[in-house]
Design an enzyme around this catalytic site. Structure first.
Site, PDB file in Angstrom:
ATOM      1  N   SER A  97      -8.116   0.904   2.779  1.00 52.40           N
ATOM      2  CA  SER A  97      -8.512   0.467   1.444  1.00 52.40           C
ATOM      3  C   SER A  97      -9.727  -0.447   1.545  1.00 52.40           C
ATOM      4  O   SER A  97     -10.070  -0.923   2.634  1.00 52.40           O
ATOM      5  CB  SER A  97      -7.349  -0.306   0.827  1.00 52.40           C
ATOM      6  OG  SER A  97      -7.731  -0.923  -0.367  1.00 52.40           O
ATOM      7  N   SER A  98     -10.374  -0.659   0.394  1.00 58.21           N
ATOM      8  CA  SER A  98     -11.448  -1.656   0.324  1.00 58.21           C
ATOM      9  C   SER A  98     -11.018  -2.864  -0.501  1.00 58.21           C
ATOM     10  O   SER A  98     -11.821  -3.759  -0.753  1.00 58.21           O
ATOM     11  CB  SER A  98     -12.677  -1.053  -0.352  1.00 58.21           C
ATOM     12  OG  SER A  98     -13.119   0.057   0.366  1.00 58.21           O
TER      13      SER A  98
ATOM     14  N   GLY B  98     -13.676   0.752  -5.875  1.00 53.71           N
ATOM     15  CA  GLY B  98     -13.725   1.626  -4.704  1.00 53.71           C
ATOM     16  C   GLY B  98     -14.353   0.902  -3.523  1.00 53.71           C
ATOM     17  O   GLY B  98     -14.152  -0.298  -3.332  1.00 53.71           O
TER      18      GLY B  98
ATOM     19  N   ASP C 168      -7.546   8.490   0.062  1.00 54.43           N
ATOM     20  CA  ASP C 168      -8.332   7.450   0.752  1.00 54.43           C
ATOM     21  C   ASP C 168      -8.308   7.615   2.270  1.00 54.43           C
ATOM     22  O   ASP C 168      -9.022   6.916   2.992  1.00 54.43           O
ATOM     23  CB  ASP C 168      -7.820   6.042   0.388  1.00 54.43           C
ATOM     24  CG  ASP C 168      -8.416   5.525  -0.919  1.00 54.43           C
ATOM     25  OD1 ASP C 168      -9.227   6.245  -1.531  1.00 54.43           O
ATOM     26  OD2 ASP C 168      -8.086   4.399  -1.330  1.00 54.43           O
TER      27      ASP C 168
ATOM     28  N   ARG D 196       0.833  -1.204   0.000  1.00 54.81           N
ATOM     29  CA  ARG D 196       0.000   0.000   0.000  1.00 54.81           C
ATOM     30  C   ARG D 196       0.874   1.263   0.000  1.00 54.81           C
ATOM     31  O   ARG D 196       1.944   1.281   0.620  1.00 54.81           O
ATOM     32  CB  ARG D 196      -0.877  -0.026   1.266  1.00 54.81           C
ATOM     33  CG  ARG D 196      -1.900   1.093   1.387  1.00 54.81           C
ATOM     34  CD  ARG D 196      -3.006   0.958   0.402  1.00 54.81           C
ATOM     35  NE  ARG D 196      -4.182   1.750   0.747  1.00 54.81           N
ATOM     36  CZ  ARG D 196      -5.149   2.003  -0.136  1.00 54.81           C
ATOM     37  NH1 ARG D 196      -5.076   1.545  -1.378  1.00 54.81           N
ATOM     38  NH2 ARG D 196      -6.215   2.698   0.223  1.00 54.81           N
TER      39      ARG D 196
ATOM     40  N   THR E 248      -3.881  -0.684  -7.636  1.00 54.40           N
ATOM     41  CA  THR E 248      -4.584   0.585  -7.836  1.00 54.40           C
ATOM     42  C   THR E 248      -3.651   1.782  -7.932  1.00 54.40           C
ATOM     43  O   THR E 248      -2.528   1.739  -7.426  1.00 54.40           O
ATOM     44  CB  THR E 248      -5.572   0.812  -6.660  1.00 54.40           C
ATOM     45  OG1 THR E 248      -6.383   1.944  -6.931  1.00 54.40           O
ATOM     46  CG2 THR E 248      -4.857   1.025  -5.338  1.00 54.40           C
TER      47      THR E 248
ATOM     48  N   GLU F 230      -3.441   8.052  -3.883  1.00 48.77           N
ATOM     49  CA  GLU F 230      -4.013   7.168  -2.852  1.00 48.77           C
ATOM     50  C   GLU F 230      -4.228   7.842  -1.505  1.00 48.77           C
ATOM     51  O   GLU F 230      -5.086   7.418  -0.722  1.00 48.77           O
ATOM     52  CB  GLU F 230      -3.113   5.944  -2.678  1.00 48.77           C
ATOM     53  CG  GLU F 230      -3.856   4.671  -2.336  1.00 48.77           C
ATOM     54  CD  GLU F 230      -4.685   4.184  -3.514  1.00 48.77           C
ATOM     55  OE1 GLU F 230      -5.882   3.935  -3.319  1.00 48.77           O
ATOM     56  OE2 GLU F 230      -4.130   4.066  -4.621  1.00 48.77           O
TER      57      GLU F 230
ATOM     58  N   THR G 159      -9.200   1.119  -9.962  1.00 50.46           N
ATOM     59  CA  THR G 159      -8.487  -0.087  -9.533  1.00 50.46           C
ATOM     60  C   THR G 159      -8.602  -1.254 -10.527  1.00 50.46           C
ATOM     61  O   THR G 159      -9.341  -1.184 -11.500  1.00 50.46           O
ATOM     62  CB  THR G 159      -8.964  -0.486  -8.110  1.00 50.46           C
ATOM     63  OG1 THR G 159      -8.922   0.642  -7.262  1.00 50.46           O
ATOM     64  CG2 THR G 159      -8.201  -1.604  -7.504  1.00 50.46           C
TER      65      THR G 159
HETATM   66  N1  GLY Z   1      -8.404   3.216  -3.751  1.00 53.17           N
HETATM   67  C1  GLY Z   1      -9.233   2.095  -3.724  1.00 53.17           C
HETATM   68  C2  GLY Z   1      -8.997   1.226  -2.553  1.00 53.17           C
HETATM   69  O1  GLY Z   1      -7.893   1.182  -2.063  1.00 53.17           O
HETATM   70  O2  GLY Z   1      -9.889   0.545  -2.096  1.00 53.17           O
END
Ligand code: GLY
Length: 521
Positions: free
Chosen positions: A410-411, A432, A386, A50, A364, A383, A346
């Site tokens: 994140s998702s 997302g 987020d 990440r 992503t 990012e 993503t």
């Molecule tokens: N930016 C999308 C995620 O990390 O879920």
């Protein structure tokens, strides 16, 4: 793979090629989460690649001059501030060091060849360029603009053969100098220069700097596994909310006979109610667990989820927002929820090799074309948007607030499903914060509703992220249940739900079935 390459080798090449051919979605300027199942040792690794906030970032990172949290908008997205230290390249290198069979440089050579000989600007890139242009990708992002747009300001037409010598050069540098060139060396310096060239408002010292690049680490985290029926579903833990939230939805649905209920208004109702409760916990508790004391075990505790499931009424939709629960854990109850915007973007892919190794990776750069800043032939992420821009509400801290060196929530939900400790399915999706629902839907459709793989991915999407509306996919076969769901009290919104599910099913005889979502190319 025909040359004896492993799932790790294929992942390296696929991700580097995606940097070229899906520049709007992912690339080495972004971040990723990956699961790797090593068949011989029956080991499941999970890689956290990440993006990371600057080490000196404070919780007011996204505050305006009046010390108020900024509004989420494209001015914030297309800016130096939104760029986190990218982790995807470091993830690929680590996975290759552990499980690669072919030489790293040979893998890079394959991609250099494609970057030099050219590839097609397809319909999807074109569509995304039009969207990005309306949303802040303007000529001040000179490098991206010159690369993707014509002199008259229109995106280059579909079918254009793009050659990307700058990306070929980036890979050549990586071949000679190693990934250190990216993490603190010449490529990092070039990235920083480009950031300040593209964003004249940026204030050097506040955004990411060379030290942040040099200290970047891929983190090996325990995969988060939950039990659904007689299957084990494993995915990515914090800083992703993916495995915990899908695990919560499925854990609550364990209390209902979804197989008998089937794909129906009642099935969608129960799924959406479980989803509301899971997203409530997500908003309150989930963030980067290196910074926030998270009740990880408690959130998946069977007794807790069974009690949460008792809140689901069979014939009435709960009023939203529903409240988060009290999972069994210490120190978990002093936070404030946040609903940071995450828009669909993503990419996801899976790999299974001849030795039975399995990769499930979601990757992503956040928004389509990320921050809009292009350097070395690739796009830089946005990012950091987020994160929650607000740090607290009503005097209580928000788990997903900005902190120095922290990773935004994140998702992303790369998942592997196991039966008797053998992998039977690798699956994931872009989208997302809807990713969680897309993946959970497909798992229910495959395991409970026994749908063939393709049918399960294509099934009309649905769900409720603890918001005012229960969403049904415009044009999907879930929309036919609108009236019945309204009778149960759901405030229905028919809306595009553009999942991009891809999956590989591993049959008991070792044969594979692959499928991809009808909604994407
Ligand atoms: N930016 C999308 C995620 O990390 O879920």
């Amino acid at each position: 793979m025909k040359k004896g390459g492993s799932a790790a080798d294929a992942t390296v090449v696929a991700q580097l090629v995606l940097t070229l051919v899906e520049p709007q979605s992912s690339g080495i300027g972004g971040g990723a989460f990956a699961l790797f199942w090593h068949n011989k040792t029956a080991q499941l690794d999970s890689y956290d690649g990440r993006e990371t906030a600057p080490l000196n970032a404070k919780e007011n990172y996204f505050f305006d001059d009046n010390n108020q949290p900024l509004k989420w908008d494209f001015d914030t997205v297309r800016a130096a501030k939104s760029v986190g230290v990218p982790g995807t390249l470091a993830l690929l290198k680590k996975m290759h060091q552990q499980y690669g069979k072919l030489p790293w440089n040979d893998l890079l050579d394959k991609v250099i060849k494609i970057a030099k000989s050219g590839y097609i600007l397809d319909k999807k890139i074109h569509r995304n360029l039009i969207f990005a242009q309306k949303n802040g990708l303007n000529p001040s992002f000179e490098t991206a603009y010159n690369f993707y747009f014509q002199k008259n300001g229109e995106p280059k037409p579909t079918g254009t053969v793009l050659k990307n010598p700058a990306f070929a050069q980036t890979l050549e540098t990586l071949k000679i100098d190693g990934i250190g060139a990216f993490y603190g060396g010449s490529i990092a310096k070039k990235i920083l220069k480009s950031i300040y060239k593209a964003d004249k408002q940026a204030k050097p010292g506040q955004e990411i700097n060379l030290k942040d690049f040099a200290s970047y680490q891929v983190k090996m985290r325990p995969a988060i596994c939950s039990v659904y029926r007689h299957y084990k579903i494993c995915g990515m833990g914090p800083p992703s909310s993916g495995a915990l939230t899908t695990g919560q939805i499925l854990g609550m649905l364990n209390n209902f006979n979804m197989q008998k209920i089937g794909f129906s208004a009642k099935g969608i109702h129960l799924f959406s109610e479980a989803s509301k409760l899971a997203y409530a916990d997500r908003a309150l508790y989930m963030a980067d667990s290196d910074f926030v004391d998270m009740p990880i075990q408690g959130l998946l505790d069977t007794h807790y989820l069974n009690k949460r499931a008792q809140l689901i009424k069979q014939k009435t939709a709960a009023k939203t927002p529903v409240s988060a629960g009290n999972p069994p854990a210490k120190n978990a109850h002093s936070l404030s929820p946040s609903w940071q915007k995450e828009r669909p973007s993503t990419s996801h892919f899976n790999v299974v090799d001849a030795d039975g190794n399995v990769v499930s990776i979601t990757t992503t750069i956040e928004q389509g074309f990320g921050s809009g800043i292009m350097v070395g032939g690739f796009m830089l992420n946005n990012e950091l948007t987020d994160f929650s821009f607000a740090a607290e509400t009503n005097g209580k801290k928000i788990a997903n607030r900005v902190e120095g060196g922290k990773r935004p929530r994140s998702s992303m939900s790369p998942s592997i499903v196991f039966a008797q400790n053998q992998p039977i399915l690798a699956i994931g999706s872009p989208g997302g914060s809807r990713i969680i629902g897309y993946v959970a839907k497909a798992i229910v459709a495959i395991l409970d509703w026994k749908m063939p793989l393709k049918q399960a991915l294509d099934l009309g999407n649905f769900g409720n992220r603890n918001s005012k509306t229960t969403e049904l996919e415009k044009g999907g076969n879930s929309a036919v249940f609108q009236n019945d769901l309204e009778k149960l009290g759901h405030n229905i919104k028919i809306t595009p739900m553009n999942s991009g599910l891809t999956a590989i099913k591993i049959n008991s005889d070792g044969t594979l079935k692959t499928a991809r979502d009808r909604r994407r190319e």
